[in-house]
Design a protein around this motif. Structure first.
Motif, PDB file in Angstrom:
ATOM      1  N   GLY A 183       2.393  -0.693 -80.409  1.00 40.61           N
ATOM      2  CA  GLY A 183       2.277  -1.458 -81.640  1.00 40.61           C
ATOM      3  C   GLY A 183       3.155  -1.005 -82.777  1.00 40.61           C
ATOM      4  N   GLU A 184       4.079  -0.090 -82.503  1.00 48.71           N
ATOM      5  CA  GLU A 184       4.867   0.503 -83.585  1.00 48.71           C
ATOM      6  C   GLU A 184       5.814  -0.489 -84.251  1.00 48.71           C
ATOM      7  N   SER A 185       6.356  -1.429 -83.508  1.00 49.14           N
ATOM      8  CA  SER A 185       7.270  -2.416 -84.092  1.00 49.14           C
ATOM      9  C   SER A 185       6.650  -3.818 -84.099  1.00 49.14           C
ATOM     10  N   GLU A 186       5.319  -3.853 -84.142  1.00 48.89           N
ATOM     11  CA  GLU A 186       4.573  -5.113 -84.185  1.00 48.89           C
ATOM     12  C   GLU A 186       5.008  -6.079 -83.073  1.00 48.89           C
ATOM     13  N   PRO A 187       4.822  -5.691 -81.824  1.00 50.96           N
ATOM     14  CA  PRO A 187       5.290  -6.529 -80.718  1.00 50.96           C
ATOM     15  C   PRO A 187       4.602  -7.876 -80.635  1.00 50.96           C
ATOM     16  N   TRP A 188       3.443  -8.019 -81.274  1.00 49.61           N
ATOM     17  CA  TRP A 188       2.781  -9.328 -81.282  1.00 49.61           C
ATOM     18  C   TRP A 188       3.628 -10.382 -81.975  1.00 49.61           C
ATOM     19  N   LYS A 189       4.589  -9.951 -82.804  1.00 50.76           N
ATOM     20  CA  LYS A 189       5.455 -10.891 -83.512  1.00 50.76           C
ATOM     21  C   LYS A 189       6.660 -11.319 -82.684  1.00 50.76           C
ATOM     22  N   TRP A 190       7.013 -10.553 -81.669  1.00 48.20           N
ATOM     23  CA  TRP A 190       8.199 -10.905 -80.871  1.00 48.20           C
ATOM     24  C   TRP A 190       7.959 -10.885 -79.358  1.00 48.20           C
ATOM     25  N   GLY A 191       6.762 -10.478 -78.925  1.00 54.43           N
ATOM     26  CA  GLY A 191       6.547 -10.266 -77.507  1.00 54.43           C
ATOM     27  C   GLY A 191       6.374 -11.516 -76.662  1.00 54.43           C
ATOM     28  N   LYS A 192       5.942 -12.612 -77.271  1.00 53.05           N
ATOM     29  CA  LYS A 192       5.714 -13.832 -76.495  1.00 53.05           C
ATOM     30  C   LYS A 192       7.018 -14.293 -75.853  1.00 53.05           C
ATOM     31  N   GLY A 193       6.987 -14.542 -74.549  1.00 52.38           N
ATOM     32  CA  GLY A 193       8.183 -14.932 -73.812  1.00 52.38           C
ATOM     33  C   GLY A 193       8.933 -13.743 -73.238  1.00 52.38           C
ATOM     34  N   LEU A 197       1.649  -9.246 -72.190  1.00 53.21           N
ATOM     35  CA  LEU A 197       0.692  -8.518 -73.012  1.00 53.21           C
ATOM     36  C   LEU A 197       1.423  -7.367 -73.671  1.00 53.21           C
ATOM     37  N   TRP A 198       0.908  -6.943 -74.817  1.00 55.35           N
ATOM     38  CA  TRP A 198       1.553  -5.861 -75.548  1.00 55.35           C
ATOM     39  C   TRP A 198       0.500  -4.982 -76.203  1.00 55.35           C
ATOM     40  N   ALA A 227      -8.350  -6.956 -85.943  1.00 55.14           N
ATOM     41  CA  ALA A 227      -8.988  -8.021 -86.725  1.00 55.14           C
ATOM     42  C   ALA A 227      -8.022  -9.116 -87.175  1.00 55.14           C
ATOM     43  N   ASP A 228      -6.803  -8.763 -87.500  1.00 58.58           N
ATOM     44  CA  ASP A 228      -5.868  -9.746 -88.047  1.00 58.58           C
ATOM     45  C   ASP A 228      -4.858 -10.264 -87.026  1.00 58.58           C
ATOM     46  N   LEU A 229      -5.066  -9.947 -85.760  1.00 58.34           N
ATOM     47  CA  LEU A 229      -4.067 -10.289 -84.735  1.00 58.34           C
ATOM     48  C   LEU A 229      -4.427 -11.521 -83.913  1.00 58.34           C
ATOM     49  N   TYR A 230      -5.506 -12.210 -84.260  1.00 63.09           N
ATOM     50  CA  TYR A 230      -6.000 -13.310 -83.429  1.00 63.09           C
ATOM     51  C   TYR A 230      -4.987 -14.429 -83.243  1.00 63.09           C
ATOM     52  N   GLU A 231      -4.142 -14.661 -84.236  1.00 61.14           N
ATOM     53  CA  GLU A 231      -3.210 -15.786 -84.141  1.00 61.14           C
ATOM     54  C   GLU A 231      -2.118 -15.555 -83.106  1.00 61.14           C
ATOM     55  N   GLY A 236      -1.061 -16.543 -71.487  1.00 57.84           N
ATOM     56  CA  GLY A 236       0.260 -16.013 -71.170  1.00 57.84           C
ATOM     57  C   GLY A 236       0.786 -14.984 -72.139  1.00 57.84           C
ATOM     58  N   HIS A 237       0.050 -14.718 -73.238  1.00 56.41           N
ATOM     59  CA  HIS A 237       0.519 -13.721 -74.220  1.00 56.41           C
ATOM     60  C   HIS A 237      -0.688 -13.125 -74.946  1.00 56.41           C
ATOM     61  N   TRP A 238      -0.962 -11.858 -74.655  1.00 57.98           N
ATOM     62  CA  TRP A 238      -2.216 -11.239 -75.085  1.00 57.98           C
ATOM     63  C   TRP A 238      -1.993  -9.955 -75.866  1.00 57.98           C
TER      64      TRP A 238
END
Length: 398
Positions: A183-193, A197-198, A227-231, A236-238
């Protein structure tokens, strides 16, 4: 020139086909077992075979746990051609034989590598060998890759993980890609595709709430960071709050239930990390609770939101397919929470197709496996210290 153009076009179409297969993986959060939490570097061919047997015979496989993932320390070097080498002492039959054995149990096989030059345990990493390693994994029949972030040597995470993602797509085999960047570089913002999972935090530790100078987080601290990562979660992306510690002895039964309940609410991958060969009844009842697993595996793929924060008491809500909703009452304290919850007074919004004010819903306790009330009456329940109450709301037939 025309022939070259058509060759390029064919290669592009083939790659697009592989990419399509990649995108169709992990439509629900992956479930399985990983060697690290219990065994660390002490992995071997015999251990993985015994764990495959246990997954098949204990009921874990039938409950949905399908990936058997060997973590760090299986690899020792590279040959003269750069091919990755499994430890010949610990894996004397070779990795292909082991993969075939796991597949023979109707399970899928997962393996570990790292985006850096070395893994976290100083074994050979995949930097500079991404496409070669991906082809090797594909030739072995690997179904899942956990890809760590040690010895990154200043790489940009998004670019590094995309390189391995492209390599997996080009390998021609559908392989679930687990981004373990902490989670150091906020992979939830770029990991999809790029991945399926990240990881969102540092490594989990076998405790309800604890801190370590050398890294790692307890269950409650990890929950807080989701808590704030639900969006960012969906089919296919978790978001991945790390593997399960259920059954490893560091938490009470109520803490283990809270751990499992909240991972299900968070639509988290469910990767067991205990010794399945010695699966006691209490642990089995948690890990194989079909009703709780169904919350995690719901086809709509929503991650729960913190619906109400009352300091040491929290209420989380997760919309489910078919106009239902899961609600988890979380007691963070060392005291009993004497819950007396007025659904209509305190519940304003759970989901677009769930109206507590217009409809009556039955309330089912997913640990006691029984109906404990309706939403036109108060929910009265004692929730034990560090415990939780996980319920499913289903509309009553009119």
């Amino acid at each position: 020139m025309i022939r070259k153009y058509f060759l390029i076009l064919i290669v592009f179409q083939v790659f697009q086909g592989y990419s399509q297969k990649f995108e169709e993986l992990a439509l629900t959060p992956p479930m399985g077992w990983n060697s690290w939490n219990k065994f660390g570097c002490n992995v071997s061919e015999s251990l993985i075979m015994e764990m495959a047997d246990a997954m098949a015979e204990s009921g874990m496989r039938n409950a949905g746990y399908e990936y058997l993932v060997i973590d760090d320390c299986w690899q020792v070097g590279r040959d003269s051609l750069g091919n990755i080498i499994a430890d010949p002492e610990r894996f004397p039959s070779g990795m292909k034989v082991l993969v075939d054995y796991v597949h023979s149990k109707d399970l899928k096989f997962g393996i570990y590598s790292c985006a850096g030059s070395m893994t976290c345990q100083s074994r050979p990493g995949s930097r500079g060998y991404q496409f070669q390693d991906a082809r090797t994994y594909a030739s072995w029949g690997v179904d899942y890759l956990k890809y760590d972030w040690c010895f990154d040597e200043g790489q940009k995470a998004e670019a590094a993980y995309k390189t391995m993602s492209d390599a997996l797509k080009a390998s021609g085999r559908p392989i679930v890609f687990s981004i373990c960047e902490w989670g150091e570089s906020e992979p939830w913002k770029w990991g999809k595709g790029i991945g399926h999972l990240w990881r969102t935090t540092a490594d989990i530790r076998d405790c309800y709430q604890c801190t370590f100078d050398w890294g790692g987080l307890g269950v409650l601290d990890i929950i807080d960071k989701q808590a704030d990562l639900y969006e960012f979660a969906g089919p296919g992306h978790w978001n991945d709050p790390d593997m399960l510690e259920v059954g490893n002895g560091g938490m009470t039964p109520d803490e283990n239930k809270t751990h499992f309940s909240m991972w299900a609410m968070l639509a988290a991958p469910l990767m067991a990390g205990n010794d399945l060969r010695n699966l006691d009844k209490a642990t089995a009842e948690i890990l194989m609770n079909e009703e709780v697993i169904a919350i995690d595996q719901d086809s709509d793929g929503h991650q729960a939101r913190k619906f109400m924060d009352m300091g040491e008491y929290e209420i989380w809500a997760k919309p489910l397919a078919g106009g239902e909703v899961a609600v988890c009452f979380l007691n963070r304290t060392d005291e009993v929470w004497k819950l007396n919850y007025d659904w209509k007074k305190q519940t304003m919004y759970f989901a677009a197709d769930v109206s507590i004010h217009q409809n009556v819903y039955k309330v089912k306790d997913l640990w006691e496996h029984k109906i404990i009330g309706k939403t036109d009456e108060n929910l009265v329940k004692e929730i034990l210290p560090h415990g939780s109450l996980l319920v499913r709301l289903s509309k009553l037939n009119k």
